[in-house]
Design a protein around this motif. Structure first.
Motif, PDB file in Angstrom:
ATOM      1  N   GLU A   1       0.826  -1.206   0.000  1.00  0.00           N
ATOM      2  CA  GLU A   1       0.000   0.000   0.000  1.00  0.00           C
ATOM      3  C   GLU A   1       0.862   1.259   0.000  1.00  0.00           C
ATOM      4  OE1 GLU A   1      -3.274   0.063   2.835  1.00  0.00           O
ATOM      5  OE2 GLU A   1      -3.184  -2.125   2.907  1.00  0.00           O
ATOM      6  N   LEU A   2       1.932   1.249   0.779  1.00  0.00           N
ATOM      7  CA  LEU A   2       2.832   2.404   0.828  1.00  0.00           C
ATOM      8  C   LEU A   2       3.559   2.614  -0.495  1.00  0.00           C
ATOM      9  CD1 LEU A   2       4.177   2.021   4.448  1.00  0.00           C
ATOM     10  CD2 LEU A   2       3.204   4.120   3.488  1.00  0.00           C
ATOM     11  N   VAL A   3       4.014   1.535  -1.103  1.00  0.00           N
ATOM     12  CA  VAL A   3       4.692   1.627  -2.399  1.00  0.00           C
ATOM     13  C   VAL A   3       3.753   2.252  -3.427  1.00  0.00           C
ATOM     14  CG1 VAL A   3       5.554   0.236  -4.336  1.00  0.00           C
ATOM     15  CG2 VAL A   3       6.381  -0.200  -2.014  1.00  0.00           C
ATOM     16  N   ARG A   4       2.521   1.787  -3.429  1.00  0.00           N
ATOM     17  CA  ARG A   4       1.541   2.329  -4.376  1.00  0.00           C
ATOM     18  C   ARG A   4       1.290   3.814  -4.096  1.00  0.00           C
ATOM     19  NH1 ARG A   4      -4.052   2.928  -4.882  1.00  0.00           N
ATOM     20  NH2 ARG A   4      -4.757   2.720  -7.021  1.00  0.00           N
ATOM     21  N   ALA A   5       1.071   4.157  -2.830  1.00  0.00           N
ATOM     22  CA  ALA A   5       0.752   5.544  -2.474  1.00  0.00           C
ATOM     23  C   ALA A   5       1.928   6.479  -2.750  1.00  0.00           C
ATOM     24  CB  ALA A   5       0.359   5.626  -1.002  1.00  0.00           C
ATOM     25  N   GLN A   6       3.112   6.058  -2.389  1.00  0.00           N
ATOM     26  CA  GLN A   6       4.271   6.951  -2.514  1.00  0.00           C
ATOM     27  C   GLN A   6       4.887   6.957  -3.900  1.00  0.00           C
ATOM     28  OE1 GLN A   6       5.784   6.322   2.036  1.00  0.00           O
ATOM     29  NE2 GLN A   6       7.304   6.922   0.558  1.00  0.00           N
ATOM     30  N   PHE A   7       5.096   5.781  -4.482  1.00  0.00           N
ATOM     31  CA  PHE A   7       5.839   5.698  -5.736  1.00  0.00           C
ATOM     32  C   PHE A   7       4.964   5.746  -6.973  1.00  0.00           C
ATOM     33  CE2 PHE A   7       8.863   2.933  -3.045  1.00  0.00           C
ATOM     34  CZ  PHE A   7       9.434   4.053  -2.476  1.00  0.00           C
TER      35      PHE A   7
ATOM     36  N   HIS B   1       0.535  12.250  -1.242  1.00  0.00           N
ATOM     37  CA  HIS B   1       1.101  12.608   0.059  1.00  0.00           C
ATOM     38  C   HIS B   1       0.136  12.306   1.207  1.00  0.00           C
ATOM     39  CE1 HIS B   1       3.515  14.679   3.031  1.00  0.00           C
ATOM     40  NE2 HIS B   1       2.455  15.389   3.361  1.00  0.00           N
ATOM     41  N   GLU B   2      -1.125  12.653   1.026  1.00  0.00           N
ATOM     42  CA  GLU B   2      -2.119  12.422   2.088  1.00  0.00           C
ATOM     43  C   GLU B   2      -2.302  10.946   2.402  1.00  0.00           C
ATOM     44  OE1 GLU B   2      -6.106  14.128   2.373  1.00  0.00           O
ATOM     45  OE2 GLU B   2      -5.256  15.880   1.356  1.00  0.00           O
ATOM     46  N   LEU B   3      -2.428  10.142   1.368  1.00  0.00           N
ATOM     47  CA  LEU B   3      -2.580   8.706   1.557  1.00  0.00           C
ATOM     48  C   LEU B   3      -1.335   8.114   2.212  1.00  0.00           C
ATOM     49  CD1 LEU B   3      -4.121   6.061   1.241  1.00  0.00           C
ATOM     50  CD2 LEU B   3      -3.268   5.938  -1.132  1.00  0.00           C
ATOM     51  N   SER B   4      -0.171   8.538   1.765  1.00  0.00           N
ATOM     52  CA  SER B   4       1.083   8.067   2.371  1.00  0.00           C
ATOM     53  C   SER B   4       1.128   8.413   3.856  1.00  0.00           C
ATOM     54  CB  SER B   4       2.293   8.709   1.678  1.00  0.00           C
ATOM     55  OG  SER B   4       2.372   8.292   0.349  1.00  0.00           O
ATOM     56  N   GLN B   5       0.744   9.634   4.158  1.00  0.00           N
ATOM     57  CA  GLN B   5       0.748  10.077   5.548  1.00  0.00           C
ATOM     58  C   GLN B   5      -0.211   9.244   6.399  1.00  0.00           C
ATOM     59  OE1 GLN B   5      -0.188  14.242   5.979  1.00  0.00           O
ATOM     60  NE2 GLN B   5       1.126  14.403   7.776  1.00  0.00           N
ATOM     61  N   ARG B   6      -1.388   8.953   5.878  1.00  0.00           N
ATOM     62  CA  ARG B   6      -2.351   8.120   6.615  1.00  0.00           C
ATOM     63  C   ARG B   6      -1.817   6.704   6.819  1.00  0.00           C
ATOM     64  NH1 ARG B   6      -6.511  10.496   3.258  1.00  0.00           N
ATOM     65  NH2 ARG B   6      -6.474   8.579   2.051  1.00  0.00           N
ATOM     66  N   LEU B   7      -1.179   6.158   5.781  1.00  0.00           N
ATOM     67  CA  LEU B   7      -0.620   4.808   5.896  1.00  0.00           C
ATOM     68  C   LEU B   7       0.519   4.756   6.916  1.00  0.00           C
ATOM     69  CD1 LEU B   7      -0.698   3.794   2.138  1.00  0.00           C
ATOM     70  CD2 LEU B   7      -2.041   2.760   3.999  1.00  0.00           C
ATOM     71  N   TRP B   8       1.379   5.766   6.909  1.00  0.00           N
ATOM     72  CA  TRP B   8       2.460   5.800   7.906  1.00  0.00           C
ATOM     73  C   TRP B   8       1.900   5.966   9.313  1.00  0.00           C
ATOM     74  CZ3 TRP B   8       6.767   3.573   7.277  1.00  0.00           C
ATOM     75  CH2 TRP B   8       7.414   3.568   6.040  1.00  0.00           C
TER      76      TRP B   8
END
Length: 101
Positions: free
Chosen positions: A41-47, A52-59
């Protein structure tokens, strides 16, 4: 008589040890799947999405679940094919081997 009781108690603990071992193996498998899922999920959101928002929520989810950030980062950058479970497993085992040393 005491000898018979001791033999019975040893026999009774053997299935318990197998149950505990199976339970630990199941937990380790589920734990690994959790790390693989959040990493994907993080790879998809970030790369891929650069969201940015989705990455932040996942982290934040990683932090809330008290997951090992180093393990996730290792999986993100040491594995080229995140959809390949075998490649992810190899990268994860590499990280876990480093952690034990």
């Amino acid at each position: 008589m005491l000898i018979n009781k001791q033999q019975k108690s040893v026999q009774a603990t053997e299935p318990l040890l197998n149950t505990v071992s199976a339970s630990m193996e199941c937990q380790a498998r589920n734990d690994r799947q959790t790390y693989f899922s959040i990493t994907r999920e993080l790879v998809r959101a970030q790369f891929q999405l650069a969201d940015h928002e989705l990455s932040q929520r996942l982290w934040q989810d990683v932090a809330d679940r008290d997951l090992d950030v180093g393990r996730i980062i290792h999986l993100m950058y040491e594995c080229w094919f995140h959809s390949d479970t075998e490649a992810m497993t190899e990268a994860d085992e590499g990280f876990l081997a480093l952690s034990v040393s």
